[in-house]
Design an enzyme around this catalytic site. Structure first.
Site, PDB file in Angstrom:
ATOM      1  N   ASN A 184       0.799  -1.226   0.000  1.00  0.00           N
ATOM      2  CA  ASN A 184       0.000   0.000   0.000  1.00  0.00           C
ATOM      3  C   ASN A 184       0.833   1.278   0.000  1.00  0.00           C
ATOM      4  OD1 ASN A 184       0.937   0.305   2.612  1.00  0.00           O
ATOM      5  ND2 ASN A 184      -1.057   0.215   3.602  1.00  0.00           N
ATOM      6  N   LYS A 185       2.165   1.141  -0.113  1.00  0.00           N
ATOM      7  CA  LYS A 185       3.012   2.332  -0.054  1.00  0.00           C
ATOM      8  C   LYS A 185       3.056   3.049  -1.408  1.00  0.00           C
ATOM      9  CE  LYS A 185       4.126   1.690   4.253  1.00  0.00           C
ATOM     10  NZ  LYS A 185       3.311   0.505   4.568  1.00  0.00           N
TER      11      LYS A 185
END
Length: 385
Positions: A184-185
């Site tokens: 999710n970065k």
């Protein structure tokens, strides 16, 4: 909503060129740590202004190894924040040290640096700030404190790739700087992370720590002189990172655009609904320092006949995914058993119970943002006291 696609709170963006590049690595026969990892580390070093960089299997390993490189262990204390993913403090416990939690600033939701000096003891060896949602702390103040008390600084910049401080990329300055490349970065290698060092000696020590402490000695020899683990990044992950790094500027532009739209639409919807008295505690409206990893609001639960879980449930029923980043670490059972009290950091306690992460990722649209904003405000209006 049955025929409308569900909006997750985050989603990675992988283009066809990245997918094709992964296929090339798989066909090459070299899929573990190899030439693509070396290329990725070199590209990251360039990105961070030439500082040494080493990659690892995940962002937890980066922090663990940073602590080991800094020589922190049994009996030492490390100052950090209670509002983070629990890995931040778990790694401190993991090396035998003690996390010392300092309350957060209610605006930035980061470690309140003004409260750090009061908890420094003769056992304090390091300070580990977390850049929540990508927003850095005041770097000048941070390193002034570190210098004053002779502390190492290990920046948990897991969410902060692309963020800056006074025009300098986070990671291009400082002491030991840890990034996560989890799914999710802003830059994802699916799983992975990197650590930025001050010098090659520390980078070489980290190399050994990430692969069983092994030192190569020619074609037919090896030695082990430190206790290491198995934390290396593969070429499969690295080639994804190479393509993501090239796309990072356009990802940043899109995230900032979406964040601006959130500010505008939420404020307009709250005004239209007559809810100006409800303070959502929107994040600092700063478009030069943060990378807009997440967009978070703080629900005014004392003005609602509903809790956060119910708000999240109703948003999910409308096709909107949300997240909680984060509950206060000191409220977890493990930390209670160790003697920590969530009430000792009251601002973190309140924020941890009421913070809500709204969807934000490059594939989101402005129409999505408008729908999310209207949906949230409708729920707030329904449950307002």
């Amino acid at each position: 909503m049955a025929d409308t696609p569900f909006i997750p709170f985050t989603r990675p963006s992988f283009d066809q060129a990245t997918i094709d590049a992964v296929g090339e690595v798989l066909r090459s026969g070299w899929v573990t740590s190899g030439p693509k990892l070396a290329e990725f580390e070199s590209a990251l070093s360039d990105y961070f202004g030439g500082r040494p960089v080493r990659c690892f299997a995940n962002g937890t390993a980066t922090m663990k190894i940073a602590l080991q490189v800094a020589g922190i262990g049994e009996g030492d204390e490390v100052i950090t924040t209670p509002i983070s993913w629990v890995a931040t403090s778990n790694v401190i416990l993991g090396v035998g040290a003690k996390p010392v939690f300092v309350d957060i600033d209610p605006i930035t939701r980061n470690l309140d640096l003004a409260k750090v000096a009061a908890v420094v003891t003769s056992k304090t060896r390091a300070i580990m700030p977390v850049y929540l949602a990508g927003l850095p702390v005041n770097m000048d103040e941070l390193h002034s404190l570190a210098k004053q008390y002779k502390l190492r600084v290990i920046e948990d910049a897991a969410q902060a790739i692309g963020s800056t401080w006074k025009g300098h990329k986070i990671g291009s300055i400082g002491d030991l700087v840890s990034f996560s490349f989890q799914a999710n970065k802003n830059l994802s290698t699916v799983e992975g992370g990197c650590l930025v060092f001050n010098n090659l000696d520390e980078a070489k020590l980290a190399e050994k720590l990430r692969l069983q402490g092994v030192t190569r000695q020619g074609m037919d020899g090896m030695d082990v002189d430190v206790l290491g683990g198995k934390d290396n990044l593969t070429d499969v992950n690295a080639v994804i990172g190479l393509h993501q790094l090239k796309q990072l500027p356009q990802f940043q532009t899109k995230r900032a655009e979406l964040a601006r739209h959130y500010f505008a639409t939420l404020r307009q919807e709250m005004k239209t609904a007559g809810l100006e008295s409800l303070n959502l505690e929107l994040p600092p409206e700063n478009f030069t320092e943060t990378n807009w990893h997440m967009f978070q609001v703080v629900l005014p639960l004392n003005q609602l006949h509903v809790d956060r879980a119910q708000v999240m449930t109703e948003l999910k029923e409308m096709g909107i995914g949300t997240g909680v980043h984060y509950p206060a670490i000191t409220g977890f059972s493990l930390y209670k058993k160790l003697g920590y009290q969530v009430s000792a950091t009251p601002i973190a306690e309140r924020i941890g119970k009421s913070i809500l992460t709204l969807p934000l990722f490059p594939g989101l649209t402005q129409v999505n943002v408008e729908f999310i904003s209207k949906s949230l405000v409708a729920i707030l209006k329904k449950h307002a006291k």
